[in-house]
Design a protein around this motif. Structure first.
Motif, PDB file in Angstrom:
ATOM      1  N   SER A  20      47.440 -19.957  59.875  1.00 52.17           N
ATOM      2  CA  SER A  20      46.972 -20.690  60.168  1.00 52.17           C
ATOM      3  C   SER A  20      45.438 -21.227  59.285  1.00 52.17           C
ATOM      4  O   SER A  20      44.799 -19.191  59.246  1.00 52.17           O
ATOM      5  CB  SER A  20      46.719 -21.215  61.499  1.00 52.17           C
ATOM      6  OG  SER A  20      45.963 -21.047  61.574  1.00 52.17           O
ATOM      7  N   PRO A  21      44.807 -21.703  58.977  1.00 52.55           N
ATOM      8  CA  PRO A  21      43.406 -22.102  57.994  1.00 52.55           C
ATOM      9  C   PRO A  21      42.653 -21.952  58.778  1.00 52.55           C
ATOM     10  O   PRO A  21      41.484 -21.234  58.574  1.00 52.55           O
ATOM     11  CB  PRO A  21      43.602 -23.433  57.798  1.00 52.55           C
ATOM     12  CG  PRO A  21      44.700 -23.944  57.474  1.00 52.55           C
ATOM     13  CD  PRO A  21      45.745 -23.098  58.827  1.00 52.55           C
ATOM     14  N   GLY A  22      42.874 -21.960  60.608  1.00 51.67           N
ATOM     15  CA  GLY A  22      42.251 -22.064  61.862  1.00 51.67           C
ATOM     16  C   GLY A  22      42.060 -20.558  61.374  1.00 51.67           C
ATOM     17  O   GLY A  22      40.423 -20.161  61.584  1.00 51.67           O
ATOM     18  N   GLU A  23      43.002 -19.652  61.402  1.00 52.06           N
ATOM     19  CA  GLU A  23      42.378 -18.166  61.747  1.00 52.06           C
ATOM     20  C   GLU A  23      41.540 -17.316  60.747  1.00 52.06           C
ATOM     21  O   GLU A  23      40.584 -16.622  60.608  1.00 52.06           O
ATOM     22  CB  GLU A  23      44.227 -17.504  61.703  1.00 52.06           C
ATOM     23  CG  GLU A  23      45.150 -17.845  63.204  1.00 52.06           C
ATOM     24  CD  GLU A  23      46.006 -17.292  63.174  1.00 52.06           C
ATOM     25  OE1 GLU A  23      45.792 -15.814  63.721  1.00 52.06           O
ATOM     26  OE2 GLU A  23      47.237 -18.293  62.037  1.00 52.06           O
TER      27      GLU A  23
ATOM     28  N   VAL B 228      39.763 -19.246  58.240  1.00 60.88           N
ATOM     29  CA  VAL B 228      38.205 -19.668  59.035  1.00 60.88           C
ATOM     30  C   VAL B 228      37.348 -18.615  59.988  1.00 60.88           C
ATOM     31  O   VAL B 228      35.404 -18.378  59.190  1.00 60.88           O
ATOM     32  CB  VAL B 228      38.164 -20.813  59.613  1.00 60.88           C
ATOM     33  CG1 VAL B 228      36.635 -21.937  59.512  1.00 60.88           C
ATOM     34  CG2 VAL B 228      38.196 -21.634  57.927  1.00 60.88           C
ATOM     35  N   SER B 229      38.543 -18.189  61.004  1.00 64.75           N
ATOM     36  CA  SER B 229      37.768 -17.506  61.818  1.00 64.75           C
ATOM     37  C   SER B 229      37.400 -16.482  61.439  1.00 64.75           C
ATOM     38  O   SER B 229      36.065 -15.419  62.261  1.00 64.75           O
ATOM     39  CB  SER B 229      38.106 -17.361  63.446  1.00 64.75           C
ATOM     40  OG  SER B 229      38.529 -18.520  63.461  1.00 64.75           O
TER      41      SER B 229
ATOM     42  N   ASP C  30      34.089 -16.841  59.158  1.00 64.97           N
ATOM     43  CA  ASP C  30      33.106 -16.682  60.101  1.00 64.97           C
ATOM     44  C   ASP C  30      32.649 -15.523  60.712  1.00 64.97           C
ATOM     45  O   ASP C  30      31.492 -14.866  60.752  1.00 64.97           O
ATOM     46  CB  ASP C  30      33.166 -17.616  61.287  1.00 64.97           C
ATOM     47  CG  ASP C  30      32.973 -19.036  61.001  1.00 64.97           C
ATOM     48  OD1 ASP C  30      31.895 -19.137  59.406  1.00 64.97           O
ATOM     49  OD2 ASP C  30      33.351 -20.113  61.652  1.00 64.97           O
TER      50      ASP C  30
END
Length: 138
Positions: free
Chosen positions: A77-80, A82-83, A86
């Motif tokens: 996922s894009p969230g993974e 981005v995490s 970060d």
């Protein structure tokens, strides 16, 4: 626990973080440009990915985050992603580039009295009060 001061007993791997932080800085800079809407060049990202690929295999969370970024895994996922970026931002910020030291020629700050150029220098030690040389000469 160590058996002596130079050999770890846990089998830990020593990682030189200087190239890791530099590569992470490049990744974070590219990502920040992307977030700002600057439309950074894809060729720049390829250079960043190549630099990350040139790093030795990293264990643990850092290694997994780097592998996620360089793999281009579209099943994640894009969230993974981005995490992961970060967390790599923390690595990039952890070891900032060295600050240049001040030149040695700068004058020291503090209280200094200027010597009067017209005042003559006396040679020898100034006698303490009451201990003047009042003895008659032999």
């Amino acid at each position: 626990m160590r058996t002596n001061d130079s050999q770890p007993t846990s089998g830990a791997t020593v990682i030189d973080l200087v190239p890791v932080t530099g590569a992470c800085r490049d990744l974070v800079a590219w990502y920040d440009h992307q977030l700002a809407g600057d439309q950074p060049a894809a060729a720049d990202l390829q250079g960043v990915v190549a630099r990350l690929q040139d790093l030795p295999a990293m264990p643990g969370r850092i290694g997994r985050d780097i592998n996620l970024v360089i793999s281009g895994d579209t099943t994640r996922s894009p969230g993974e992603v981005v995490s992961a970026v970060d967390r790599l931002r923390n690595i990039a910020n952890h070891n900032p580039p060295p600050v240049r030291p001040e030149p040695a020629a700068l004058p020291r700050r503090g209280r200094r009295r200027r010597r009067d150029k017209n005042r003559s220098r006396k040679s020898g030690q100034i006698p303490l009060p009451g201990f003047e040389d009042d003895r008659p000469e032999d």
